[in-house]
Design a protein around this motif. Structure first.
Motif, PDB file in Angstrom:
ATOM      1  N   THR A   2      -5.043  -3.165   3.770  1.00  0.00           N
ATOM      2  CA  THR A   2      -3.863  -3.145   2.887  1.00  0.00           C
ATOM      3  C   THR A   2      -2.944  -1.959   3.120  1.00  0.00           C
ATOM      4  OG1 THR A   2      -5.131  -2.002   1.154  1.00  0.00           O
ATOM      5  CG2 THR A   2      -5.050  -4.413   1.059  1.00  0.00           C
ATOM      6  N   PRO A  33      -0.975   0.560   5.862  1.00  0.00           N
ATOM      7  CA  PRO A  33       0.194   0.691   4.965  1.00  0.00           C
ATOM      8  C   PRO A  33       0.721  -0.642   4.447  1.00  0.00           C
ATOM      9  CG  PRO A  33       0.883   0.900   7.235  1.00  0.00           C
ATOM     10  CD  PRO A  33      -0.612   0.766   7.268  1.00  0.00           C
ATOM     11  N   GLU A  34       0.247  -1.772   5.063  1.00  0.00           N
ATOM     12  CA  GLU A  34       0.669  -3.083   4.585  1.00  0.00           C
ATOM     13  C   GLU A  34      -0.466  -4.066   4.823  1.00  0.00           C
ATOM     14  OE1 GLU A  34       3.057  -4.357   8.688  1.00  0.00           O
ATOM     15  OE2 GLU A  34       4.162  -3.895   6.849  1.00  0.00           O
TER      16      GLU A  34
END
Length: 280
Positions: A41, A43-44
């Motif tokens: 999760t 950084p994305e």
């Protein structure tokens, strides 16, 4: 209490044991679930962090260096621990006490103190270089710190006691009558050692090596101090990613990868070695 004593005996044991799985759940499973979540999760959302682990040459260099150092330290610690266990098993009580002192004394000294002790001993004007120069063996100081050699020396010193106990436990379970029978049938001491003694210690050798290897995977203080930044291992790399570059996702992904590796090694230990024999 009366209600507990009225339960069947197997349920009484289960009630006494329930705090252990709860402790493992709270202290290990829940934090690890958080690490796994960060790895996919941050950084994305996605598996970009694992893709970077598979494709980044700098991470590959760190991993290969870690595996290389763990293997070298495991082999060296295994050889020294094997010699010490063999000497303890077949020496007099006086020499046994000396071996026990060498094994137990390091446990009373923290790893940080021992690391700084090796830093003082191995530096250019330290005890080791001074003694070698006084003996005329070298003309100029050897580079024993801020490199891989110093890290290996300190790690081996730390890990020998951990390899000693599984090896000693394995050796003590060898029936001396088998060795005497082989000698009586005309086998030399070397043949008895290679053909009988050594094969019967293989479970202890495997168990000791895996234990040392797993411990070495998590070393942080020794490579950070004695390596001087030139010997970057996985644990230090995770620290740098999380607390200096704030790249928590890649650090978490590397943690998951290391745990998978450790789990595989533990499975090998359970599969090919009898743990109850390793711990006596």
């Amino acid at each position: 209490m009366q209600m507990i004593t009225r339960l069947p005996e197997r349920w009484q044991y289960r009630l006494l044991l329930w705090p252990l799985p709860v402790l493992l759940l709270l202290c290990y499973v829940v934090p690890f679930a958080g690490i796994v979540t960060w790895s996919v999760t941050l950084p994305e959302l996605g598996v970009d962090n694992y893709a970077r682990l598979a494709n980044d040459p700098s991470i590959h260099a760190v991993l290969w260096r870690t595996l290389y150092l763990c293997t070298i330290v495991g082999v060296c610690a295994l050889l020294l621990a094997f010699l010490m266990a063999y000497c303890w098993l077949y020496s007099s009580s006086r020499w046994q006490r000396w071996v026990e002192l060498c094994i137990f004394l390091p446990f009373f000294i923290s790893v940080l103190v021992r690391t700084f002790g090796w830093l003082v001993a191995l530096r250019n004007n330290g005890l080791v270089n001074s003694w070698l120069q006084e003996l005329g063996l070298i003309d100029s100081p050897l580079a024993l710190t801020r490199n891989t050699l110093g890290v290996i020396i300190a790690m081996v010193h730390f890990m020998v006691p951990f390899a000693f106990f599984p090896l000693l436990s394995s050796m003590r379970q060898i029936d001396d009558r088998v060795l005497l029978a082989a000698r009586g049938l005309g086998a030399s001491r070397l043949r008895v050692f290679i053909s009988i003694f050594l094969p019967q210690t293989l479970p202890g050798l495997l168990g000791a090596f895996i234990m040392v290897f797993v411990f070495c995977l998590g070393f942080f203080i020794i490579p950070a101090i004695l390596g001087g930044g030139s010997t970057l291992m996985a644990a230090e790399y995770v620290f740098l990613q999380m607390f200096q570059t704030y790249n928590w996702g890649i650090g978490a992904a590397l943690c998951v990868l290391m745990l998978v590796l450790v789990s595989g090694l533990v499975w090998l230990l359970m599969r090919f070695s009898r743990v109850e024999r390793l711990v006596g």
